[in-house]
Scaffold this motif. Structure first.
Motif, PDB file in Angstrom:
ATOM      1  N   MET A   1      -0.993  -4.776  -7.159  1.00 49.64           N
ATOM      2  CA  MET A   1      -0.870  -4.954  -8.587  1.00 49.64           C
ATOM      3  C   MET A   1      -0.553  -3.627  -9.284  1.00 49.64           C
ATOM      4  SD  MET A   1      -3.552  -6.743 -11.014  1.00 49.64           S
ATOM      5  CE  MET A   1      -4.346  -5.851 -12.254  1.00 49.64           C
ATOM      6  N   PHE A   2      -1.162  -2.556  -8.838  1.00 40.89           N
ATOM      7  CA  PHE A   2      -0.894  -1.261  -9.455  1.00 40.89           C
ATOM      8  C   PHE A   2       0.191  -0.481  -8.726  1.00 40.89           C
ATOM      9  CE2 PHE A   2      -5.330  -2.077 -10.682  1.00 40.89           C
ATOM     10  CZ  PHE A   2      -5.164  -2.041 -12.055  1.00 40.89           C
ATOM     11  N   ARG A   3       0.712  -1.057  -7.676  1.00 42.12           N
ATOM     12  CA  ARG A   3       1.690  -0.337  -6.871  1.00 42.12           C
ATOM     13  C   ARG A   3       2.999  -0.109  -7.628  1.00 42.12           C
ATOM     14  NH1 ARG A   3       4.507  -2.261  -1.342  1.00 42.12           N
ATOM     15  NH2 ARG A   3       5.411  -0.255  -0.833  1.00 42.12           N
ATOM     16  N   VAL A   4       3.556  -1.110  -8.271  1.00 42.23           N
ATOM     17  CA  VAL A   4       4.827  -0.980  -8.978  1.00 42.23           C
ATOM     18  C   VAL A   4       4.695  -0.022 -10.171  1.00 42.23           C
ATOM     19  CG1 VAL A   4       6.566  -2.226 -10.323  1.00 42.23           C
ATOM     20  CG2 VAL A   4       5.717  -3.190  -8.180  1.00 42.23           C
ATOM     21  N   PRO A   5       3.686  -0.154 -11.052  1.00 35.84           N
ATOM     22  CA  PRO A   5       3.561   0.815 -12.146  1.00 35.84           C
ATOM     23  C   PRO A   5       3.352   2.241 -11.633  1.00 35.84           C
ATOM     24  CG  PRO A   5       2.223  -1.104 -12.608  1.00 35.84           C
ATOM     25  CD  PRO A   5       2.731  -1.252 -11.207  1.00 35.84           C
ATOM     26  N   PHE A   6       2.627   2.374 -10.528  1.00 32.34           N
ATOM     27  CA  PHE A   6       2.400   3.695  -9.952  1.00 32.34           C
ATOM     28  C   PHE A   6       3.723   4.320  -9.477  1.00 32.34           C
ATOM     29  CE2 PHE A   6       1.353   6.357  -6.223  1.00 32.34           C
ATOM     30  CZ  PHE A   6       0.633   7.341  -6.886  1.00 32.34           C
ATOM     31  N   LEU A   7       4.548   3.536  -8.798  1.00 36.51           N
ATOM     32  CA  LEU A   7       5.845   4.025  -8.329  1.00 36.51           C
ATOM     33  C   LEU A   7       6.775   4.352  -9.498  1.00 36.51           C
ATOM     34  CD1 LEU A   7       6.440   1.694  -5.246  1.00 36.51           C
ATOM     35  CD2 LEU A   7       5.776   4.112  -5.250  1.00 36.51           C
ATOM     36  N   VAL A   8       6.731   3.535 -10.557  1.00 36.45           N
ATOM     37  CA  VAL A   8       7.535   3.805 -11.750  1.00 36.45           C
ATOM     38  C   VAL A   8       7.080   5.113 -12.400  1.00 36.45           C
ATOM     39  CG1 VAL A   8       8.058   2.997 -14.089  1.00 36.45           C
ATOM     40  CG2 VAL A   8       8.155   1.399 -12.161  1.00 36.45           C
ATOM     41  N   ALA A   9       5.765   5.312 -12.484  1.00 37.79           N
ATOM     42  CA  ALA A   9       5.238   6.550 -13.075  1.00 37.79           C
ATOM     43  C   ALA A   9       5.660   7.771 -12.256  1.00 37.79           C
ATOM     44  CB  ALA A   9       3.718   6.469 -13.173  1.00 37.79           C
TER      45      ALA A   9
END
Length: 195
Positions: free
Chosen positions: A1-9
């Protein structure tokens, strides 16, 4: 769940960080376009005018430099001596000759892009045309060294590399297209270290 926002950041951090770093590197790599080289001295005649390119405007803004009119002033910078070797604080130099005609000129040392200001305020870190000793023909000699020298002496940092800035004020050379024919003072290396 936090993987995509983390990669975007992470991607945004790399993009913005890389963009800022590359911009700062480009600004350090050049002062602008349209340089004129006279011996060891280099000038950017359009850098102080409204026609200045974005790099020159950025350098002027970051240094807090005044905007001269096209015939009011011209700044020359030297980072090498007459042989093309970089100016180093471990060496002693002599600036000898004449400057182009000007009502006033100033000479000071730059280190790390800023004017050199030692901790003690008693060293001569800047000279001008009204404060130096001259020969009978108007020529001058200025000793450039970290240690005190007789006569005209310009103090430099104790270590590292440095640059010299010579600014001609109220000079006909600034508005002239004949800049290539100007005679600039020579920067001679007198020796380095204990040699």
């Amino acid at each position: 769940m936090f993987r995509v926002p983390f990669l975007v950041a992470i991607a945004l951090a790399i993009a913005f960080g890389g963009g800022i770093w590359s911009t700062l590197w480009a600004l350090e790599a050049t002062t602008g376009f349209g340089a004129i080289r006279l011996g060891a001295w280099e000038a950017f005649p359009d850098a102080q005018t409204a026609k200045a390119d974005p790099y020159a405007k950025s350098h002027r803004a970051s240094a807090g430099a005044l905007l001269y009119g096209s015939a009011e002033g011209l700044s020359f910078t030297a980072g090498v001596d007459e042989t093309g070797a970089p100016l180093r604080a471990a060496c002693s130099y002599r600036i000898i000759g004449h400057t182009p005609p000007a009502r006033l000129w100033t000479l000071y040392t730059l280190q790390g892009g800023r004017a050199y200001r030692p901790q003690t305020g008693v060293l001569p870190v800047a000279l001008n045309s009204r404060s130096i000793l001259r020969h009978g023909d108007g020529a001058f000699e200025i000793a450039v060294a970290a240690d005190a020298q007789p006569g005209n002496w310009l103090a430099i940092p104790q270590d590292g590399r440095f640059r010299l800035r010579l600014t001609l004020l109220d000079t006909p050379a600034a508005g002239s297209s004949g800049l290539i024919d100007l005679s600039m003072p020579a920067i001679q290396n007198l020796g380095c270290g204990n040699a």
